[in-house]
Design a protein around this motif. Structure first.
Motif, short mmCIF file in Angstrom:
data_model
loop_
_atom_site.label_atom_id
_atom_site.label_comp_id
_atom_site.label_asym_id
_atom_site.label_seq_id
_atom_site.Cartn_x
_atom_site.Cartn_y
_atom_site.Cartn_z
N ASP A 1 6.56 1.84 -5.35
CA ASP A 1 7.86 2.44 -5.66
C ASP A 1 9.00 1.47 -5.35
O ASP A 1 9.92 1.29 -6.16
CB ASP A 1 8.07 3.73 -4.86
N CYS A 2 8.94 0.84 -4.18
CA CYS A 2 9.98 -0.11 -3.79
C CYS A 2 10.01 -1.30 -4.75
O CYS A 2 11.08 -1.71 -5.21
CB CYS A 2 9.72 -0.58 -2.35
N GLU B 1 8.59 5.73 0.98
CA GLU B 1 8.21 5.25 -0.34
C GLU B 1 7.10 4.22 -0.21
O GLU B 1 6.93 3.59 0.84
CB GLU B 1 9.40 4.69 -1.11
N SER B 2 6.36 4.05 -1.26
CA SER B 2 5.24 3.11 -1.28
C SER B 2 5.74 1.72 -1.66
O SER B 2 6.86 1.54 -2.14
CB SER B 2 4.20 3.57 -2.30
N SER C 1 2.12 5.73 1.25
CA SER C 1 3.39 5.90 1.95
C SER C 1 3.27 7.03 2.96
O SER C 1 2.40 7.90 2.82
CB SER C 1 4.54 6.19 0.98
N GLY D 1 9.03 -1.40 -7.82
CA GLY D 1 9.52 -0.95 -9.12
C GLY D 1 11.04 -0.90 -9.19
O GLY D 1 11.64 -1.39 -10.14
N ARG D 2 11.65 -0.29 -8.18
CA ARG D 2 13.12 -0.18 -8.20
C ARG D 2 13.79 -1.54 -8.07
O ARG D 2 14.78 -1.82 -8.75
CB ARG D 2 13.62 0.82 -7.17
N SER E 1 -0.24 -0.48 3.33
CA SER E 1 0.55 -0.54 2.10
C SER E 1 0.16 -1.72 1.21
O SER E 1 0.26 -1.63 -0.01
CB SER E 1 2.04 -0.63 2.43
N ARG F 1 12.74 -1.33 1.85
CA ARG F 1 11.77 -0.26 1.60
C ARG F 1 11.99 0.86 2.61
O ARG F 1 12.20 0.61 3.79
CB ARG F 1 10.34 -0.79 1.73
N GLU G 1 19.33 -0.33 -5.36
CA GLU G 1 17.90 -0.55 -5.61
C GLU G 1 17.33 -1.73 -4.83
O GLU G 1 16.12 -1.90 -4.75
CB GLU G 1 17.64 -0.78 -7.11
N ASP H 1 0.16 2.26 -3.38
CA ASP H 1 0.72 3.60 -3.56
C ASP H 1 0.79 4.39 -2.26
O ASP H 1 1.26 5.52 -2.24
CB ASP H 1 -0.11 4.38 -4.59
#
Length: 189
Positions: free
Chosen positions: A117-118, A113-114, A108, A120-121, A101, A80, A76, A106
């Motif tokens: 998303d990056c 990935e946005s 991408s 968040g992980r 970005s 990105r 994770e 959001d």
């Protein structure tokens, strides 16, 4: 009881050698590994974690070995994914993508990935580290974009301009009271 996270952005890496996961370090990047070790060995870091990408691992590996510790790899924490996981985008494509970005988290490219998303992980791991290693000193071998997105989750001043001003390597010490960021200090010069 404060927890410290040392964000260690990887050293200089050859842009056209290997894929994103396997790219190592240039001669300058390898030399800077020893500077990173000298800079951080007095910090008495207790936990070492990293992106699984070679350049991130290699940048903190010498320090971890000198500390008698192993590096825990977290998928994770990888960089990105801008287009796909294998290829690096050229700067003339990457910078406009980053600009979009940071305006729209959001956004991408298809298959990528946005920022959201990056972030968040990566934040899932950071929250876990802050909970499991409360009161300790943690080094994270990381990448520019994911590092800034982690820092941005705590303070929006860590933005595109901050990202574009980073060096390779770069080192920041983040001090936390629980899960609240209380101070950020750049240690690399």
């Amino acid at each position: 009881m404060h927890t410290f996270i040392y964000m260690v952005r990887h050293g200089d890496s050859p842009k056209n050698e290997g894929n994103e996961r396997t790219r190592g370090l240039t001669g300058k990047g390898k030399a800077d590994v020893f500077r990173v070790t000298d800079l951080l060995k007095r910090e008495e870091i207790e936990v070492f974690v990293s992106s699984p990408y070679q350049r991130a691992v290699l940048t903190i590996e010498h320090l971890a070995q000198a500390s008698g510790k192993e590096i825990l790899l977290y998928e994770e924490l990888k960089e990105r994914i801008f287009l796909n996981e294998d290829k690096r985008l050229p700067d003339e494509v990457l910078v406009p993508l980053l600009e979009k970005s940071f305006i729209d988290p959001d956004y991408s490219l298809p298959g990528g990935e946005s920022n959201a998303d990056c972030q968040g992980r990566a934040m899932t791991v950071v929250k876990e580290l802050l909970q499991e290693h409360k009161g300790k000193k943690i080094a994270i071998g990381t990448h520019g974009a994911v590092m800034v997105l982690i820092m941005n989750a705590f303070d929006s001043k860590y933005d595109l301009d901050f990202l574009l001003g980073l060096s390779k390597p770069d080192v920041y010490r983040l001090e936390f009271d629980g899960v609240e960021l209380v101070e950020v200090v750049r240690l690399w010069s």
